[in-house]
Design an enzyme around this catalytic site. Structure first.
Site, PDB file in Angstrom:
ATOM      1  N   CYS A  45      -5.217 -61.295  30.431  1.00 59.07           N
ATOM      2  CA  CYS A  45      -4.468 -60.113  30.008  1.00 59.07           C
ATOM      3  C   CYS A  45      -2.995 -60.475  29.909  1.00 59.07           C
ATOM      4  O   CYS A  45      -2.469 -61.201  30.763  1.00 59.07           O
ATOM      5  CB  CYS A  45      -4.682 -58.989  31.026  1.00 59.07           C
ATOM      6  SG  CYS A  45      -3.808 -57.459  30.645  1.00 59.07           S
ATOM      7  N   HIS A  52     -11.596 -53.529  26.692  1.00 58.49           N
ATOM      8  CA  HIS A  52     -10.467 -53.982  27.516  1.00 58.49           C
ATOM      9  C   HIS A  52      -9.224 -53.151  27.204  1.00 58.49           C
ATOM     10  O   HIS A  52      -8.527 -52.687  28.123  1.00 58.49           O
ATOM     11  CB  HIS A  52     -10.212 -55.470  27.242  1.00 58.49           C
ATOM     12  CG  HIS A  52      -9.060 -56.064  27.993  1.00 58.49           C
ATOM     13  ND1 HIS A  52      -9.206 -57.078  28.905  1.00 58.49           N
ATOM     14  CD2 HIS A  52      -7.725 -55.801  27.959  1.00 58.49           C
ATOM     15  CE1 HIS A  52      -8.020 -57.405  29.412  1.00 58.49           C
ATOM     16  NE2 HIS A  52      -7.102 -56.644  28.835  1.00 58.49           N
ATOM     17  N   GLU A  53      -8.948 -52.943  25.911  1.00 56.96           N
ATOM     18  CA  GLU A  53      -7.748 -52.199  25.521  1.00 56.96           C
ATOM     19  C   GLU A  53      -7.877 -50.711  25.849  1.00 56.96           C
ATOM     20  O   GLU A  53      -6.905 -50.086  26.293  1.00 56.96           O
ATOM     21  CB  GLU A  53      -7.438 -52.411  24.038  1.00 56.96           C
ATOM     22  CG  GLU A  53      -7.190 -53.860  23.641  1.00 56.96           C
ATOM     23  CD  GLU A  53      -6.188 -54.581  24.525  1.00 56.96           C
ATOM     24  OE1 GLU A  53      -5.218 -53.945  24.989  1.00 56.96           O
ATOM     25  OE2 GLU A  53      -6.377 -55.789  24.768  1.00 56.96           O
ATOM     26  N   HIS A 100      -6.957 -49.953  29.344  1.00 53.49           N
ATOM     27  CA  HIS A 100      -5.519 -49.835  29.610  1.00 53.49           C
ATOM     28  C   HIS A 100      -5.036 -48.396  29.446  1.00 53.49           C
ATOM     29  O   HIS A 100      -4.116 -47.972  30.150  1.00 53.49           O
ATOM     30  CB  HIS A 100      -4.720 -50.749  28.674  1.00 53.49           C
ATOM     31  CG  HIS A 100      -4.600 -52.162  29.149  1.00 53.49           C
ATOM     32  ND1 HIS A 100      -4.116 -52.502  30.395  1.00 53.49           N
ATOM     33  CD2 HIS A 100      -4.908 -53.340  28.538  1.00 53.49           C
ATOM     34  CE1 HIS A 100      -4.120 -53.819  30.531  1.00 53.49           C
ATOM     35  NE2 HIS A 100      -4.608 -54.355  29.426  1.00 53.49           N
TER      36      HIS A 100
END
Length: 204
Positions: free
Chosen positions: A131, A174-175, A178
């Site tokens: 990351c 993954h994004e 966030h």
């Protein structure tokens, strides 16, 4: 000056100094939905996030700007707590080393992205995840859904739906994490980081 005002200035190119690191409270906050029609700052922000990914994947530009390579970036990583992500996944060369016909497997800025359906099967990258907001190596399998259906809005405020599998699915999850205050290492089994449960798909 606020992060979004700095980053959306015409002369500004996003670099590693703009990206906040683990421990910053914005990375643990649930980001706000953007409203439609999109304002100019949100559109410019998305374009600049995508440009950062392009720059990070170009060896010459990345070296000049001292960028770490990336395939995804979320607005919270820029200390902007909004549900905006950019994804830029290149297609590989063919077995003879020729460039692909289409440069990118996925190139998109997504506003208010969310997972509306997912597979029962889990998956993880065999080499683990990294990351841009994490400067250390965290070993272990990051357990995610093998396949997902994503709903989001594009910069024209049009609603889109996308079915993803494999690596593309992992990157987008993954994004999206966030925007929900979740870091990739939260999904690693702390006691047994390389545990392979039945049915887990390892993606090389």
């Amino acid at each position: 000056m606020s992060a979004i005002k700095t980053i959306t200035k015409a002369s500004h190119l996003i670099d590693m100094n703009d990206i906040i690191r683990e421990g910053h409270p914005t990375l643990r906050a649930v980001a706000q939905d953007v409203t439609f029609p999109l304002n100019e700052d949100d559109i410019i922000l998305g374009e600049k996030m995508l440009q950062f990914l392009k720059n990070s994947q170009d060896p010459v530009t990345a070296e000049k700007m001292e960028l770490r390579g990336g395939v995804g970036l979320a607005a919270p990583q820029l200390d902007i707590s909004k549900r905006i992500i950019a994804v830029l996944i290149p297609n590989p060369e063919d077995k003879d080393g020729n460039p692909p016909k289409e440069a990118y497997a996925l190139k998109e800025v997504m506003y208010n992205p969310r997972i509306i359906a997912h597979s029962v099967q889990d998956a993880a990258l065999a080499d683990g995840e990294g990351c841009l907001s994490v400067d250390r190596v965290v070993e272990g399998y990051v357990i995610r859904h093998s396949r997902v259906t994503i709903e989001y809005y594009d910069k024209n405020s049009d609603k889109k739906k996308l079915k993803l599998k494999g690596y593309q699915s992992i990157v987008v999850q993954h994004e999206i994490d966030h925007t929900n205050g979740i870091m990739f290492f939260d999904r690693i089994n702390e006691k047994n980081p390389f545990e392979i449960k039945e049915g887990l798909l390892l993606i090389e």
